[in-house]
Design a protein around this motif. Structure first.
Motif, short mmCIF file in Angstrom:
data_model
loop_
_atom_site.label_atom_id
_atom_site.label_comp_id
_atom_site.label_asym_id
_atom_site.label_seq_id
_atom_site.Cartn_x
_atom_site.Cartn_y
_atom_site.Cartn_z
N GLU A 141 0.60 -0.99 -0.17
CA GLU A 141 0.07 -0.34 -0.34
C GLU A 141 0.47 1.02 0.50
O GLU A 141 0.16 2.21 -0.62
CB GLU A 141 -0.94 -0.17 0.98
CG GLU A 141 -1.78 -1.21 0.88
CD GLU A 141 -3.10 -0.78 2.30
OE1 GLU A 141 -3.58 -0.01 2.59
OE2 GLU A 141 -4.00 -1.52 1.55
N VAL A 142 2.32 1.06 0.45
CA VAL A 142 2.48 2.20 0.74
C VAL A 142 3.21 2.91 -0.84
O VAL A 142 3.30 3.83 -1.33
CB VAL A 142 3.98 2.08 1.60
CG1 VAL A 142 5.39 2.89 1.46
CG2 VAL A 142 3.73 1.91 2.89
N THR A 143 4.18 1.07 -1.57
CA THR A 143 4.12 1.24 -2.67
C THR A 143 3.31 2.15 -3.70
O THR A 143 3.62 2.51 -4.03
CB THR A 143 4.95 -0.07 -3.03
OG1 THR A 143 5.66 -0.20 -2.64
CG2 THR A 143 5.08 -0.33 -4.55
N ALA A 144 1.88 1.43 -3.39
CA ALA A 144 0.44 2.39 -4.42
C ALA A 144 0.35 3.21 -3.91
O ALA A 144 0.02 4.25 -5.28
CB ALA A 144 -0.72 1.29 -4.16
N GLN A 145 0.57 4.18 -2.56
CA GLN A 145 -0.02 4.94 -2.94
C GLN A 145 1.27 6.27 -3.22
O GLN A 145 1.16 7.29 -3.76
CB GLN A 145 0.64 5.85 -1.15
CG GLN A 145 -0.41 7.23 -0.81
CD GLN A 145 -0.42 7.35 0.54
OE1 GLN A 145 -0.06 6.81 1.58
NE2 GLN A 145 -0.25 8.74 0.98
N ASN A 146 2.81 5.84 -2.57
CA ASN A 146 3.54 6.26 -3.96
C ASN A 146 3.72 6.68 -5.54
O ASN A 146 3.82 7.63 -6.11
CB ASN A 146 4.86 5.95 -3.44
CG ASN A 146 5.86 6.02 -2.24
OD1 ASN A 146 4.62 6.95 -1.89
ND2 ASN A 146 6.69 4.86 -1.85
N TRP A 147 3.25 5.34 -5.69
CA TRP A 147 3.24 5.35 -7.28
C TRP A 147 1.79 6.43 -7.60
O TRP A 147 2.10 7.26 -8.69
CB TRP A 147 2.77 3.75 -7.87
CG TRP A 147 2.30 3.53 -9.53
CD1 TRP A 147 2.48 3.38 -10.15
CD2 TRP A 147 1.11 4.07 -10.05
NE1 TRP A 147 2.35 3.47 -11.33
CE2 TRP A 147 0.98 3.64 -11.27
CE3 TRP A 147 -0.38 4.20 -9.83
CZ2 TRP A 147 -0.06 3.47 -12.24
CZ3 TRP A 147 -1.33 4.16 -10.33
CH2 TRP A 147 -1.50 4.19 -11.84
N LEU A 148 0.34 6.17 -7.18
CA LEU A 148 -0.56 7.39 -7.11
C LEU A 148 0.52 8.35 -7.30
O LEU A 148 -0.16 9.53 -7.80
CB LEU A 148 -1.40 6.79 -6.11
CG LEU A 148 -2.89 7.40 -6.61
CD1 LEU A 148 -3.48 7.15 -7.77
CD2 LEU A 148 -3.88 7.14 -5.52
N CYS A 149 0.82 9.36 -6.52
CA CYS A 149 1.66 10.62 -6.04
C CYS A 149 2.49 11.02 -7.60
O CYS A 149 2.21 12.08 -8.23
CB CYS A 149 2.56 10.33 -5.08
SG CYS A 149 1.26 10.64 -3.19
N GLU A 150 3.11 9.99 -7.46
CA GLU A 150 3.63 9.92 -8.94
C GLU A 150 3.14 9.53 -10.63
O GLU A 150 3.16 11.14 -11.12
CB GLU A 150 5.08 9.46 -8.92
CG GLU A 150 5.66 9.36 -10.93
CD GLU A 150 7.36 8.75 -10.96
OE1 GLU A 150 7.56 8.07 -11.69
OE2 GLU A 150 6.99 6.93 -9.56
N LYS A 151 1.97 9.04 -10.52
CA LYS A 151 1.40 9.40 -11.45
C LYS A 151 0.00 10.89 -11.82
O LYS A 151 -0.41 10.84 -12.20
CB LYS A 151 1.09 7.89 -12.19
CG LYS A 151 1.76 7.56 -12.22
CD LYS A 151 2.48 6.93 -13.32
CE LYS A 151 3.68 6.11 -13.99
NZ LYS A 151 4.37 6.03 -15.06
N TYR A 152 -0.91 10.73 -10.55
CA TYR A 152 -1.43 11.31 -10.03
C TYR A 152 -1.74 12.64 -9.67
O TYR A 152 -2.33 11.98 -7.96
CB TYR A 152 -3.30 10.58 -10.76
CG TYR A 152 -3.23 9.08 -11.35
CD1 TYR A 152 -3.72 9.82 -12.46
CD2 TYR A 152 -2.67 8.44 -11.59
CE1 TYR A 152 -4.04 8.79 -13.30
CE2 TYR A 152 -3.13 7.14 -12.18
CZ TYR A 152 -3.93 7.52 -13.57
OH TYR A 152 -4.12 6.75 -14.69
N PRO A 153 -0.66 13.53 -9.75
CA PRO A 153 -0.88 14.41 -8.57
C PRO A 153 -1.71 15.28 -7.96
O PRO A 153 -1.53 15.96 -7.32
CB PRO A 153 0.92 15.15 -9.08
CG PRO A 153 0.39 14.99 -10.43
CD PRO A 153 0.28 13.73 -10.18
N GLN A 154 -2.57 15.35 -8.49
CA GLN A 154 -3.65 16.00 -8.39
C GLN A 154 -4.49 15.16 -7.78
O GLN A 154 -5.41 15.58 -6.82
CB GLN A 154 -4.52 16.37 -9.71
CG GLN A 154 -5.46 15.04 -10.54
CD GLN A 154 -4.45 14.20 -11.52
OE1 GLN A 154 -3.01 14.41 -11.55
NE2 GLN A 154 -5.14 12.95 -12.04
N VAL A 155 -4.32 14.56 -6.90
CA VAL A 155 -5.21 13.38 -6.12
C VAL A 155 -5.33 13.70 -5.00
O VAL A 155 -3.30 13.79 -4.12
CB VAL A 155 -6.13 11.86 -6.91
CG1 VAL A 155 -6.28 10.91 -5.81
CG2 VAL A 155 -5.64 11.71 -8.34
#
Length: 489
Positions: free
Chosen positions: A465-479
């Motif tokens: 989940e930490v990895t998924a959150q970091n990935w999401l921050c990088e790919k979708y910074p608007q979220v």
């Protein structure tokens, strides 16, 4: 001038206010907002009567707070002492009756907010002023006292009532007013400014049953078994659009079956919230049991249709009762205690339940906000937190207590893909839940739910989940993201 905001907390407070109130307010005034700090009690002050007498006939909204709830107290001035002790003994000061005699109605007034300190009674001038607001739509007060309940009862066009503090006496007075008047009142907000809820559910139920218009909006700290029964069996579900309940208790609580009945029977419901705020130390939020939430038709084993399926936009509730044999330790990594995780009665029961819960949620096709978990960690005060901070294991065990284990895992393998049709979803919270979300899951969410802009609940203790959150921050910074951190992190 259509709007005036008045706020002064200086040491010349009363003198300044009196000069302002003695001036004629402009006839074009539509909105008047006044914060009036005073050490005197509301009932004894001459300021309310003076203010009420100055309101122009075209005024549409008045917001008036009296007291020190949001103000820093200062020393009494001579003028303030005169106001509290001698206002009616001075020959140059008019009485309430003299100031309001001959004053006309206020037919344009739609919204009235007059609040004070919790224990204060209202001045006699308030009853007369309320009577002048002949077309009032919304009333927000601190509480109800007998001195003006008759004026409240006569407010035939009133639709919304908000109370900051609620007691048994207040609820009973409101029930009487509903029985004798208030034919259009259908929205209520009860006692969200107080620290405790001391009203018996039977009194709340009696008050709710007196409504003749059919409840449209209910926001209340506690809704018990009898109160919920009134909503279900007195046809209030037909009109209900908004329901928000802050907590439950072990005594006569709102049940899972009642929550399902409300959802299934409310064709206009757009907001259903039983998961919000921070519960008190001895209370918990109401919850839905998965097998009841699924709500199958016995003869066909298919989901029963719910009347809210095409209207519900905001759903915040705890769904529990799902066996999770995959969970082998607590949130902080301690061995599981007996009863924390439900055992399956047959192999694969947990996965079956999850798929059916996803199917039920998927039928709420207009959902914009879905919250199945929230930040529920509570300490009586910061001192308690810092005291326990030196005993890490004690703090962690307490942190584990209300964490959700028997919940949806929010993984594709468990059936998350069944909710692909929720195209309007904007907010998702799985805070404090034993979820299993990886990059595959969050990638699917962003593809399937194109309007998603806020996610909460990534577990800091789960590497995936930490990895998924970091990935999401990088790919979708608007979220906007919020993780489930370590205690007060």
């Amino acid at each position: 001038m259509s709007t005036i905001h008045l706020y002064n907390t200086g040491t010349d407070g009363y003198s300044w206010w009196r000069r302002i109130l003695l001036q004629r307010l402009p006839d074009t005034l539509k909105l008047l907002v006044i914060a009036f700090p005073s050490p005197t009690t509301f009932a004894k002050s001459s300021a309310p009567s003076l203010l009420f007498s100055q309101c122009p006939t075209g005024l549409q909204e008045l917001r008036f707070h009296f007291g020190y709830r949001h103000f820093r107290q200062h020393a009494h001035t001579d003028e303030e002492d005169n106001d509290s002790d001698n206002s009616h003994s001075n020959n140059n000061t008019r009485t309430d009756d003299e100031e309001e005699r001959g004053i006309c109605l206020l037919p344009a007034m739609k919204v009235l907010k007059v609040t004070c300190r919790e224990k204060d009674l209202y001045p006699s001038s308030f009853s007369r002023f309320l009577g002048r607001c002949s077309n009032l739509h919304t009333l927000h007060v601190t509480s109800i006292d007998p001195s003006w309940v008759s004026a409240l009862t006569a407010s035939e066009f009133l639709k919304r009532l908000e109370l900051d503090f609620v007691s048994t006496a207040t609820v009973r007075l409101l029930g009487t007013a509903l029985k004798n008047g208030l034919p259009n009142l259908n929205e209520i907000n009860l006692g969200l400014g107080g620290d405790t809820w001391e009203v018996e559910d039977i009194d709340l139920a009696s008050m709710l049953s007196a409504c003749r218009a059919g409840w449209r909006s209910i926001e209340v700290e506690f809704l018990g078994f009898y109160s919920a029964d009134v909503l279900i069996n007195h046809n209030h579900c037909v009109t209900l659009e908004f329901l928000k309940v802050f907590e439950s208790t072990e005594r006569a609580s709102l049940t899972s079956a009642q929550m399902v009945e409300i959802l299934a029977s409310s064709p206009n419901l757009h907001t259903f919230v039983t998961l919000c705020g921070i519960p008190s130390q001895y209370d918990e939020v109401p919850f839905l049991l998965a097998d009841e939430f699924i709500d199958l038709e016995p003869s066909t084993s298919q989901l029963k249709p719910w009347l809210c399926e095409s209207t519900l936009k905001d759903f915040r509730a705890k769904i529990t009762g799902i066996p999770r044999p995959d969970i082998t330790k607590t949130f902080h990594g301690y061995p599981l205690q007996d009863g924390i995780v439900l055992e399956e009665t047959y192999l694969g029961q947990g996965q079956d339940y999850q798929r059916q819960v996803y199917q039920r949620l998927a039928r709420l096709c207009r959902l914009e906000r879905l919250e199945l978990g929230y930040e529920d960690r509570y300490y009586d005060c910061l001192d308690e937190y810092y005291m326990l901070r030196g005993h890490v294991s004690v703090l962690e065990h307490r942190d584990d207590e209300n964490y959700q284990y028997n919940c949806l895992e929010m993984s594709l393998r468990s059936g998350l893909g069944l909710m692909e049709g929720l195209k309007d979803l904007k907010v998702l919270s799985v805070m404090r839940m034993a979820t299993l979300m990886g990059i595959e899951e969050v990638d699917w969410m962003m593809t399937s739910w194109p309007k998603l802009k806020q996610m909460s609940g990534f577990n800091y203790s789960a590497d995936a989940e930490v990895t998924a959150q970091n990935w999401l921050c990088e790919k979708y910074p608007q979220v906007k993201l919020k993780s489930c951190g370590y205690m007060r992190d």
